[in-house]
Design a protein around this motif. Structure first.
Motif, PDB file in Angstrom:
ATOM      1  N   UNK A  16    -123.326  28.215 -39.010  1.00  0.00           N
ATOM      2  CA  UNK A  16    -123.263  27.171 -37.984  1.00  0.00           C
ATOM      3  C   UNK A  16    -121.932  27.208 -37.240  1.00  0.00           C
ATOM      4  N   UNK A  17    -120.838  27.435 -37.971  1.00  0.00           N
ATOM      5  CA  UNK A  17    -119.532  27.530 -37.320  1.00  0.00           C
ATOM      6  C   UNK A  17    -119.486  28.661 -36.314  1.00  0.00           C
ATOM      7  N   UNK A  18    -119.995  29.824 -36.721  1.00  0.00           N
ATOM      8  CA  UNK A  18    -120.037  30.958 -35.803  1.00  0.00           C
ATOM      9  C   UNK A  18    -121.005  30.700 -34.655  1.00  0.00           C
ATOM     10  N   UNK A  19    -122.112  29.998 -34.932  1.00  0.00           N
ATOM     11  CA  UNK A  19    -123.076  29.688 -33.882  1.00  0.00           C
ATOM     12  C   UNK A  19    -122.427  28.851 -32.787  1.00  0.00           C
ATOM     13  N   UNK A  20    -121.704  27.800 -33.183  1.00  0.00           N
ATOM     14  CA  UNK A  20    -121.077  26.919 -32.194  1.00  0.00           C
ATOM     15  C   UNK A  20    -119.964  27.646 -31.454  1.00  0.00           C
ATOM     16  N   UNK A  21    -119.115  28.367 -32.198  1.00  0.00           N
ATOM     17  CA  UNK A  21    -117.992  29.045 -31.553  1.00  0.00           C
ATOM     18  C   UNK A  21    -118.462  30.147 -30.613  1.00  0.00           C
ATOM     19  N   UNK A  22    -119.477  30.900 -31.034  1.00  0.00           N
ATOM     20  CA  UNK A  22    -119.951  32.002 -30.192  1.00  0.00           C
ATOM     21  C   UNK A  22    -120.966  31.546 -29.147  1.00  0.00           C
ATOM     22  N   UNK A  23    -121.436  30.298 -29.230  1.00  0.00           N
ATOM     23  CA  UNK A  23    -122.120  29.712 -28.082  1.00  0.00           C
ATOM     24  C   UNK A  23    -121.170  29.734 -26.891  1.00  0.00           C
ATOM     25  N   UNK A  24    -119.906  29.460 -27.168  1.00  0.00           N
ATOM     26  CA  UNK A  24    -118.893  29.475 -26.112  1.00  0.00           C
ATOM     27  C   UNK A  24    -118.427  30.891 -25.791  1.00  0.00           C
ATOM     28  N   UNK A  25    -117.990  31.639 -26.808  1.00  0.00           N
ATOM     29  CA  UNK A  25    -117.388  32.944 -26.518  1.00  0.00           C
ATOM     30  C   UNK A  25    -118.428  33.969 -26.078  1.00  0.00           C
ATOM     31  N   UNK A  26    -119.599  33.974 -26.710  1.00  0.00           N
ATOM     32  CA  UNK A  26    -120.637  34.926 -26.310  1.00  0.00           C
ATOM     33  C   UNK A  26    -121.069  34.715 -24.871  1.00  0.00           C
ATOM     34  N   UNK A  27    -121.189  33.454 -24.469  1.00  0.00           N
ATOM     35  CA  UNK A  27    -121.537  33.143 -23.085  1.00  0.00           C
ATOM     36  C   UNK A  27    -120.424  33.584 -22.146  1.00  0.00           C
ATOM     37  N   UNK A  28    -119.184  33.353 -22.561  1.00  0.00           N
ATOM     38  CA  UNK A  28    -118.032  33.793 -21.772  1.00  0.00           C
ATOM     39  C   UNK A  28    -118.069  35.299 -21.538  1.00  0.00           C
ATOM     40  N   UNK A  29    -118.296  36.071 -22.602  1.00  0.00           N
ATOM     41  CA  UNK A  29    -118.339  37.519 -22.466  1.00  0.00           C
ATOM     42  C   UNK A  29    -119.492  37.996 -21.600  1.00  0.00           C
ATOM     43  N   UNK A  30    -120.606  37.286 -21.664  1.00  0.00           N
ATOM     44  CA  UNK A  30    -121.792  37.685 -20.907  1.00  0.00           C
ATOM     45  C   UNK A  30    -121.606  37.502 -19.408  1.00  0.00           C
ATOM     46  N   UNK A 142    -128.527  32.347 -37.815  1.00  0.00           N
ATOM     47  CA  UNK A 142    -127.834  31.149 -37.345  1.00  0.00           C
ATOM     48  C   UNK A 142    -126.845  31.478 -36.238  1.00  0.00           C
ATOM     49  N   UNK A 143    -126.067  32.546 -36.425  1.00  0.00           N
ATOM     50  CA  UNK A 143    -125.067  32.891 -35.424  1.00  0.00           C
ATOM     51  C   UNK A 143    -125.722  33.233 -34.091  1.00  0.00           C
ATOM     52  N   UNK A 144    -126.874  33.906 -34.137  1.00  0.00           N
ATOM     53  CA  UNK A 144    -127.497  34.356 -32.900  1.00  0.00           C
ATOM     54  C   UNK A 144    -128.140  33.230 -32.107  1.00  0.00           C
ATOM     55  N   UNK A 145    -128.288  32.036 -32.710  1.00  0.00           N
ATOM     56  CA  UNK A 145    -128.701  30.882 -31.908  1.00  0.00           C
ATOM     57  C   UNK A 145    -127.683  30.600 -30.810  1.00  0.00           C
ATOM     58  N   UNK A 146    -126.452  31.097 -30.980  1.00  0.00           N
ATOM     59  CA  UNK A 146    -125.424  30.918 -29.952  1.00  0.00           C
ATOM     60  C   UNK A 146    -125.857  31.525 -28.625  1.00  0.00           C
ATOM     61  N   UNK A 147    -126.554  32.645 -28.688  1.00  0.00           N
ATOM     62  CA  UNK A 147    -127.033  33.284 -27.463  1.00  0.00           C
ATOM     63  C   UNK A 147    -128.047  32.402 -26.744  1.00  0.00           C
ATOM     64  N   UNK A 148    -128.818  31.651 -27.500  1.00  0.00           N
ATOM     65  CA  UNK A 148    -129.840  30.791 -26.901  1.00  0.00           C
ATOM     66  C   UNK A 148    -129.203  29.604 -26.183  1.00  0.00           C
TER      67      UNK A 148
END
Length: 434
Positions: A16-30, A142-148
């Motif tokens: 969940x921690x990685x999901x929330x953090x990479x919701x932000x960073x993954x979107x930024x990189x994209x 869980x982490x990949x929900x960040x992409x969604x």
């Protein structure tokens, strides 16, 4: 709570921690290369591809020290302080300056090495041989929900836009910075899997020797695990492509009309759906383990080859390097949004096939030295990602796809060899129950 319940809860909180953090960073990189092309400031001369190349180059070098950092301050604090640097990198885009952009790129490379090595360490110490596959799948899904979630926001916010204004950019990146900070604080909810005595003066005096030992183990890993290191080349290239290059390609396709920018977000959502589905099927449900890891990795290779071929036909060759106005070149077929989104899903599914199995086999093979092993994992992966982001500034799409196909074959064959070696050397262990 039982020890098994506590460790499972830790894995869920970590995910969940990685999901929330990479919701932000993954979107930024994209979206960052697309955003940079839309800047109205003539004082900014940065490149998203160059920034990512710097991040992964520093990332690879910083894996030399990451196990030592974790040995000194522990994996939990390592996650938190590294996460703060991720938040700082995202915040740079609110009011971007070239110097701060590239400075944070260097710092983020260091933080990423510590973050991912700590993640691998926590995943391993909260797992048994019989649960490492399941826990890898739970974390990955869980982490990949960040992409969604992150890309859904981009799709809604940018739908119908052909140009990203300063106000659009600032609104998005302020939101992403706040989300990233929330994710950082979730790491404090992770509990120690076993009771540990409070540190004493004597134990504190051993920290330097522990750090040196961790560094030595990392160097030994580089020298002794050549086959294992080759496993990580293919995921590094694919990470580069789906996390930055493919979204830029879609945004540059003028044939997709005014929704091209919003299509970046929708593509990220479908990549996330593929990642989540793969993590669930091959990790949580644990259906394929009776046949070993090789069939899952082979499925990942086939899935990516299909996706790369369709992208080759559907996207213009100069899309990765096209200006903000977009490409005027024609693809081999009439560009189709449906085909582009199918490819997004296949990219995510194939990536999850590779990564869930890689995390599983690394955690299984190097249980006693998990921090060093995952540092080597990320060391090799980040070198290939840095090289890929660098050549993405120059190579046309078809050459990038060809490189990924060739390295995909090499990575798959290498994985088969390592997996067969594990099976043959540990037939009398509980390996088949994983």
């Amino acid at each position: 709570m039982s020890p098994e319940g506590k460790t499972l809860l830790n894995i869920i909180i970590l995910g969940l921690g990685f999901m929330v953090m990479f919701t932000a960073f993954g979107t930024c990189g994209n979206i960052e290369q697309t955003v940079i092309k839309s800047f109205n400031s003539t004082e900014f001369h940065g490149s998203g591809y160059t920034s990512m190349a710097i991040i992964y180059a520093v990332f690879s070098a910083s894996n030399l020290i990451a196990p030592s950092v974790i040995a000194v301050i522990g994996p939990q604090l390592s996650l938190f302080f590294s996460g703060l640097v991720y938040s700082g990198y995202i915040a740079v885009f609110i009011h971007p300056y070239t110097s701060s952009f590239y400075t944070l790129s260097v710092l983020l490379g260091i933080a990423a090495a510590v973050l991912w090595t700590a993640q691998g360490n926590l995943l391993t110490i909260n797992s048994k041989d019989s649960t490492i596959g399941r826990n890898s799948g739970i974390f990955w899904a869980l982490m990949q929900f960040s992409l969604f979630f992150g890309n859904l926001y981009i799709f809604v916010a940018w739908r119908g836009k052909s140009h990203i204004t300063d106000k659009d950019r600032q609104t998005v990146f302020i939101t992403l910075t706040v989300i990233s900070l929330v994710g950082n604080f979730l790491f404090f909810l992770i509990q120690r899997p076993d009771p540990e005595p409070a540190p004493t003066d004597a134990s504190e005096s051993l920290l330097c020797s522990q750090a040196f030992e961790a560094f030595s183990k990392f160097k030994i890993g580089l020298n002794c695990n050549g086959e294992t290191m080759l496993l990580h080349v293919c995921p590094g290239l694919e990470l580069t492509f789906y996390s930055g290059v493919y979204g830029t390609c879609l945004g540059a396709m003028t044939q997709f009309g005014h929704d091209a920018k919003g299509l970046i977000g929708l593509s990220g959502i479908l990549i996330g759906v593929g990642e989540i589905l793969g993590g669930g099927v091959f990790g949580i449900l644990d259906k394929c383990n009776r046949f070993g890891r090789n069939p899952v990795v082979f499925l990942g290779l086939v899935t990516h080859i299909v996706a790369f071929y369709l992208i080759f036909l559907n996207i213009a060759s100069d899309a990765p390097v096209a200006p903000e106005e977009g490409t005027q070149m024609q693809a081999f077929i009439q560009p189709s949004v449906t085909v582009a989104l199918i490819c997004s899903f296949l990219l995510g599914l194939g990536d999850s096939c590779f990564n869930t199995q890689l995390i599983s086999i690394v955690g299984f093979l190097f249980r006693d030295d998990s921090a060093s092993a995952f540092a080597v994992f990320k060391f090799v992966q980040s070198i290939t990602a840095a090289v890929a982001f660098f050549y993405s500034n120059y190579l046309l799409l078809h050459w990038q796809l060809l490189i990924m196909v060739l390295m995909g074959f090499l990575g798959t064959i290498t994985f088969f060899v390592v997996e067969w070696g594990v099976i043959s050397s540990r037939r009398d262990s509980d390996y088949d129950s994983i």
